[in-house]
Design a protein around this motif. Structure first.
Motif, PDB file in Angstrom:
ATOM      1  N   ALA A   1      29.606  53.999  46.998  1.00 18.83           N
ATOM      2  CA  ALA A   1      28.316  54.221  46.023  1.00 18.83           C
ATOM      3  C   ALA A   1      28.565  53.166  44.883  1.00 18.83           C
ATOM      4  O   ALA A   1      29.350  52.532  44.671  1.00 18.83           O
ATOM      5  N   ASP A   2      27.386  53.130  44.143  1.00 21.98           N
ATOM      6  CA  ASP A   2      27.334  52.234  42.772  1.00 21.98           C
ATOM      7  C   ASP A   2      28.520  52.888  41.664  1.00 21.98           C
ATOM      8  O   ASP A   2      28.678  52.004  40.652  1.00 21.98           O
ATOM      9  N   ASP A   3      29.097  53.869  41.859  1.00 25.09           N
ATOM     10  CA  ASP A   3      29.886  54.331  40.835  1.00 25.09           C
ATOM     11  C   ASP A   3      31.522  54.534  41.558  1.00 25.09           C
ATOM     12  O   ASP A   3      32.250  55.146  40.965  1.00 25.09           O
ATOM     13  N   ASP A   4      31.594  53.762  42.818  1.00 25.26           N
ATOM     14  CA  ASP A   4      32.846  53.651  43.158  1.00 25.26           C
ATOM     15  C   ASP A   4      33.820  52.937  42.347  1.00 25.26           C
ATOM     16  O   ASP A   4      33.699  51.783  42.454  1.00 25.26           O
ATOM     17  N   ARG A   5      34.755  53.657  41.881  1.00 27.05           N
ATOM     18  CA  ARG A   5      35.893  53.042  40.971  1.00 27.05           C
ATOM     19  C   ARG A   5      36.825  52.298  41.921  1.00 27.05           C
ATOM     20  O   ARG A   5      37.879  51.672  41.424  1.00 27.05           O
ATOM     21  N   HIS A   6      37.060  52.688  43.173  1.00 24.74           N
ATOM     22  CA  HIS A   6      38.059  52.006  44.102  1.00 24.74           C
ATOM     23  C   HIS A   6      37.459  50.881  44.891  1.00 24.74           C
ATOM     24  O   HIS A   6      37.975  50.666  45.797  1.00 24.74           O
ATOM     25  N   ALA A   7      36.580  50.665  44.585  1.00 28.74           N
ATOM     26  CA  ALA A   7      35.799  49.237  45.475  1.00 28.74           C
ATOM     27  C   ALA A   7      34.947  48.431  44.607  1.00 28.74           C
ATOM     28  O   ALA A   7      34.297  49.062  43.711  1.00 28.74           O
ATOM     29  N   PHE A   8      34.603  47.258  45.018  1.00 33.81           N
ATOM     30  CA  PHE A   8      33.786  46.466  44.189  1.00 33.81           C
ATOM     31  C   PHE A   8      32.264  46.693  44.596  1.00 33.81           C
ATOM     32  O   PHE A   8      32.044  46.755  45.795  1.00 33.81           O
ATOM     33  N   VAL A   9      31.386  46.906  43.719  1.00 33.05           N
ATOM     34  CA  VAL A   9      30.149  47.178  43.840  1.00 33.05           C
ATOM     35  C   VAL A   9      29.232  45.902  43.911  1.00 33.05           C
ATOM     36  O   VAL A   9      28.561  45.458  44.765  1.00 33.05           O
ATOM     37  N   SER A  10      29.204  44.976  42.791  1.00 36.21           N
ATOM     38  CA  SER A  10      28.523  43.782  42.724  1.00 36.21           C
ATOM     39  C   SER A  10      29.523  42.973  41.618  1.00 36.21           C
ATOM     40  O   SER A  10      29.037  43.334  40.235  1.00 36.21           O
ATOM     41  N   VAL A  11      30.068  42.013  42.031  1.00 34.78           N
ATOM     42  CA  VAL A  11      31.046  41.230  41.087  1.00 34.78           C
ATOM     43  C   VAL A  11      29.957  40.136  40.567  1.00 34.78           C
ATOM     44  O   VAL A  11      29.576  39.276  41.340  1.00 34.78           O
ATOM     45  N   GLN A  12      30.190  39.903  39.339  1.00 34.44           N
ATOM     46  CA  GLN A  12      29.322  38.620  38.590  1.00 34.44           C
ATOM     47  C   GLN A  12      30.447  37.658  38.324  1.00 34.44           C
ATOM     48  O   GLN A  12      30.349  36.401  38.245  1.00 34.44           O
ATOM     49  N   SER A  13      31.868  38.143  38.277  1.00 29.35           N
ATOM     50  CA  SER A  13      32.766  36.911  37.682  1.00 29.35           C
ATOM     51  C   SER A  13      34.217  37.247  38.163  1.00 29.35           C
ATOM     52  O   SER A  13      34.664  38.418  38.144  1.00 29.35           O
ATOM     53  N   VAL A  14      34.860  36.009  38.327  1.00 31.65           N
ATOM     54  CA  VAL A  14      36.315  36.270  38.836  1.00 31.65           C
ATOM     55  C   VAL A  14      36.990  35.395  37.863  1.00 31.65           C
ATOM     56  O   VAL A  14      36.497  34.264  37.925  1.00 31.65           O
ATOM     57  N   VAL A  15      38.212  35.592  37.343  1.00 33.30           N
ATOM     58  CA  VAL A  15      39.014  34.906  36.340  1.00 33.30           C
ATOM     59  C   VAL A  15      40.490  35.192  36.797  1.00 33.30           C
ATOM     60  O   VAL A  15      40.925  36.080  36.799  1.00 33.30           O
ATOM     61  N   VAL A  16      41.122  33.868  36.618  1.00 38.00           N
ATOM     62  CA  VAL A  16      42.810  33.857  36.721  1.00 38.00           C
ATOM     63  C   VAL A  16      43.000  33.687  35.595  1.00 38.00           C
ATOM     64  O   VAL A  16      42.818  32.848  34.720  1.00 38.00           O
ATOM     65  N   ASP A  17      44.099  34.555  34.987  1.00 36.65           N
ATOM     66  CA  ASP A  17      44.781  34.710  33.656  1.00 36.65           C
ATOM     67  C   ASP A  17      45.938  33.754  33.645  1.00 36.65           C
ATOM     68  O   ASP A  17      46.264  33.182  34.632  1.00 36.65           O
ATOM     69  N   PRO A  18      46.415  33.539  32.343  1.00 33.19           N
ATOM     70  CA  PRO A  18      47.550  32.657  32.132  1.00 33.19           C
ATOM     71  C   PRO A  18      48.873  33.128  32.970  1.00 33.19           C
ATOM     72  O   PRO A  18      49.819  32.217  33.131  1.00 33.19           O
ATOM     73  N   LEU A  19      48.959  34.415  33.153  1.00 31.68           N
ATOM     74  CA  LEU A  19      49.970  35.047  34.275  1.00 31.68           C
ATOM     75  C   LEU A  19      49.857  34.729  35.670  1.00 31.68           C
ATOM     76  O   LEU A  19      50.495  35.135  36.169  1.00 31.68           O
ATOM     77  N   ASP A  20      48.516  33.997  35.879  1.00 26.68           N
ATOM     78  CA  ASP A  20      48.189  33.792  37.467  1.00 26.68           C
ATOM     79  C   ASP A  20      47.908  35.211  38.256  1.00 26.68           C
ATOM     80  O   ASP A  20      48.344  35.194  39.342  1.00 26.68           O
ATOM     81  N   ARG A  21      47.420  36.025  37.541  1.00 28.16           N
ATOM     82  CA  ARG A  21      46.754  37.221  38.202  1.00 28.16           C
ATOM     83  C   ARG A  21      45.088  36.979  38.131  1.00 28.16           C
ATOM     84  O   ARG A  21      44.477  36.590  36.920  1.00 28.16           O
ATOM     85  N   LEU A  22      44.416  37.527  39.289  1.00 23.70           N
ATOM     86  CA  LEU A  22      43.017  37.416  39.308  1.00 23.70           C
ATOM     87  C   LEU A  22      42.330  38.767  38.700  1.00 23.70           C
ATOM     88  O   LEU A  22      42.919  39.774  38.953  1.00 23.70           O
ATOM     89  N   TRP A  23      41.452  38.595  37.800  1.00 24.52           N
ATOM     90  CA  TRP A  23      40.656  39.774  37.268  1.00 24.52           C
ATOM     91  C   TRP A  23      39.264  39.599  37.901  1.00 24.52           C
ATOM     92  O   TRP A  23      38.760  38.495  37.566  1.00 24.52           O
ATOM     93  N   VAL A  24      38.754  40.606  38.328  1.00 27.33           N
ATOM     94  CA  VAL A  24      37.608  40.772  38.809  1.00 27.33           C
ATOM     95  C   VAL A  24      36.584  41.736  37.865  1.00 27.33           C
ATOM     96  O   VAL A  24      36.824  42.844  37.543  1.00 27.33           O
ATOM     97  N   LEU A  25      35.517  41.189  37.349  1.00 30.50           N
ATOM     98  CA  LEU A  25      34.555  41.825  36.797  1.00 30.50           C
ATOM     99  C   LEU A  25      33.147  42.259  37.573  1.00 30.50           C
ATOM    100  O   LEU A  25      32.448  41.481  38.125  1.00 30.50           O
ATOM    101  N   ASP A  26      33.264  43.523  37.733  1.00 30.62           N
ATOM    102  CA  ASP A  26      32.552  44.388  38.513  1.00 30.62           C
ATOM    103  C   ASP A  26      31.254  44.886  37.699  1.00 30.62           C
ATOM    104  O   ASP A  26      31.556  45.638  36.794  1.00 30.62           O
ATOM    105  N   THR A  27      30.110  44.554  38.027  1.00 35.53           N
ATOM    106  CA  THR A  27      29.051  44.941  37.015  1.00 35.53           C
ATOM    107  C   THR A  27      28.694  46.228  37.327  1.00 35.53           C
ATOM    108  O   THR A  27      28.091  47.076  36.499  1.00 35.53           O
ATOM    109  N   GLY A  28      28.810  47.150  38.671  1.00 40.87           N
ATOM    110  CA  GLY A  28      28.599  47.883  38.979  1.00 40.87           C
ATOM    111  C   GLY A  28      26.983  48.128  39.071  1.00 40.87           C
ATOM    112  O   GLY A  28      26.274  49.289  38.910  1.00 40.87           O
ATOM    113  N   SER A  29      26.209  47.042  39.153  1.00 34.95           N
ATOM    114  CA  SER A  29      24.609  47.020  38.788  1.00 34.95           C
ATOM    115  C   SER A  29      24.189  46.164  40.037  1.00 34.95           C
ATOM    116  O   SER A  29      23.579  45.083  39.915  1.00 34.95           O
ATOM    117  N   PRO A  30      24.191  46.648  41.422  1.00 30.51           N
ATOM    118  CA  PRO A  30      23.378  45.705  42.434  1.00 30.51           C
ATOM    119  C   PRO A  30      21.816  45.693  42.188  1.00 30.51           C
ATOM    120  O   PRO A  30      21.409  46.792  41.562  1.00 30.51           O
TER     121      PRO A  30
END
Length: 366
Positions: free
Chosen positions: A69-98
């Motif tokens: 569903a659009d409020d599923d906290r355990h899955a990506f709903v609609s992602v707008q941005s992905v960013v690797v941080d200085p520790l080489d970890r991937l951060w996924v920014l999920d809008t929750g807004s398809p």
């Protein structure tokens, strides 16, 4: 005199893609490339992917790309941005807004994927007074030197019916708060002040059965200075570039008026633009969709043109990689049906490019 209607700079094609259209790109320290596809109307089998041997593979797996569903906290709903941080970890920014629908708690979130294990290590959701029903989480940057585990900064680019601002996130506690809430620097400017022109036509919403209206998305691009003192940002519908004190954003004892006192207007950046990025030398990169270009602001306040190329049809998100290149997606966003009377004028394939950031001639821009 350099001709601006001719390609400028060394633009290298990395990959091309059939639909769905990409927005975000990021590159790990080991050269892994990640992309995302927001759910704006295309058929999106996976909203986050890794580029492997030219193919897009759901990341971290198919399960995380199949929300219930659009409020599923355990899955990506609609992602707008992905960013690797200085520790080489991937951060996924999920809008929750398809399809830019109102958000529900649990949908808008920031998710950390540990690249050594390809497993989700942290999920941060936002209270409803931070991620508002109108909120559209757009892009994110990090300063891991602050607090116990670092601080994240996110732009809220909601359209005119909603509120714009910067969301600040303590990565250790998951606590978040809004800054510059509806401050003029985070809002779209009136159409008479912006009037972007893309491929010879004003960039407007053009419904199939109605009059054209202005695009009104606010704070969009975001970048942080290398010493972590200034956060740069720009509304999508504005020609100006702003920055604000990171110390002020993080100081919970300050009210928003005090934070606003630290905002600096860096002037007209010469184009409508979508993405921002910065490098270790303190240079800020700005996409310029009107000129099919990427501009660069140097610490001394001088702008130049890093690259200008007709293939940069709506340069969107950028990522500075350790290989000395700036990566950028070109996704023909302005050719979507919403801006063309309901007709889809996009012509796949979409593209991922890269540009060396310390080579080639540059064109000084007024």
């Amino acid at each position: 005199m350099t001709r601006t209607d001719q390609p400028l700079g060394d633009l290298e094609l990395v990959a091309t893609f059939d639909p769905p259209m990409p927005t975000g790109v990021t590159v790990s320290q080991t050269g892994r490339i990640f992309l995302n596809h927001p759910k704006w109307g295309d058929d999106v089998p996976a909203t986050v992917v890794e580029l492997r041997d030219g193919e897009r593979v759901p990341f971290p797996d198919e399960g995380w790309n199949q929300p219930d569903a659009d409020d599923d906290r355990h899955a990506f709903v609609s992602v707008q941005s992905v960013v690797v941080d200085p520790l080489d970890r991937l951060w996924v920014l999920d809008t929750g807004s398809p399809l830019f629908k109102p958000t529900r708690h649990g949908g808008p979130k920031l998710v950390r994927v540990d690249l050594d294990s390809n497993a989700v290590g942290q999920v941060i959701t936002f209270p409803t007074d931070v991620a508002l029903p109108s909120t559209y989480l757009n892009d994110v940057r990090f300063d891991l030197r602050r607090g116990d585990e670092g601080i994240a900064f996110i732009t809220d680019s909601a359209e005119a019916h909603g509120s714009n601002g910067i969301i600040v996130v303590d990565l250790a506690t998951g606590e978040s708060w809004r800054r510059l809430h509806d401050h003029p620097s985070t809002r779209a400017v009136p159409p008479r002040e912006s009037r972007p022109v893309v491929e010879g036509r004003h960039f407007l919403k053009r419904p199939a059965d109605g009059e054209p209206t202005a695009v009104t998305m606010g704070s969009d691009g975001i970048a942080i200075s290398p010493e972590g003192l200034r956060l740069y940002y720009c509304p999508l519908m504005s020609r100006r570039l702003y920055s604000v004190s990171v110390d002020a954003l993080c100081d919970r004892s300050l009210d928003d008026d005090r934070v606003a006192e630290t905002v600096v207007d860096h002037g007209d950046r010469g184009s409508g633009g979508d993405g921002l990025e910065s490098d270790e030398l303190g240079r800020v990169y700005c996409t310029a969709y009107e000129q099919n270009a990427i501009f660069r602001l140097h610490p001394d306040g001088v702008f130049d043109t890093l690259v200008h190329d007709p293939r940069l049809l709506w340069p969107d998100t950028m990522s500075v990689a350790t290989d000395g290149h700036l990566y950028v997606t070109a996704n023909q966003l302005h050719r979507q049906p919403d801006y063309n009377g309901g007709k889809d004028l996009r012509q796949p394939p979409y593209a991922l490019f890269r540009i060396p950031i310390d080579a080639g001639p540059v064109l000084l821009r007024p």
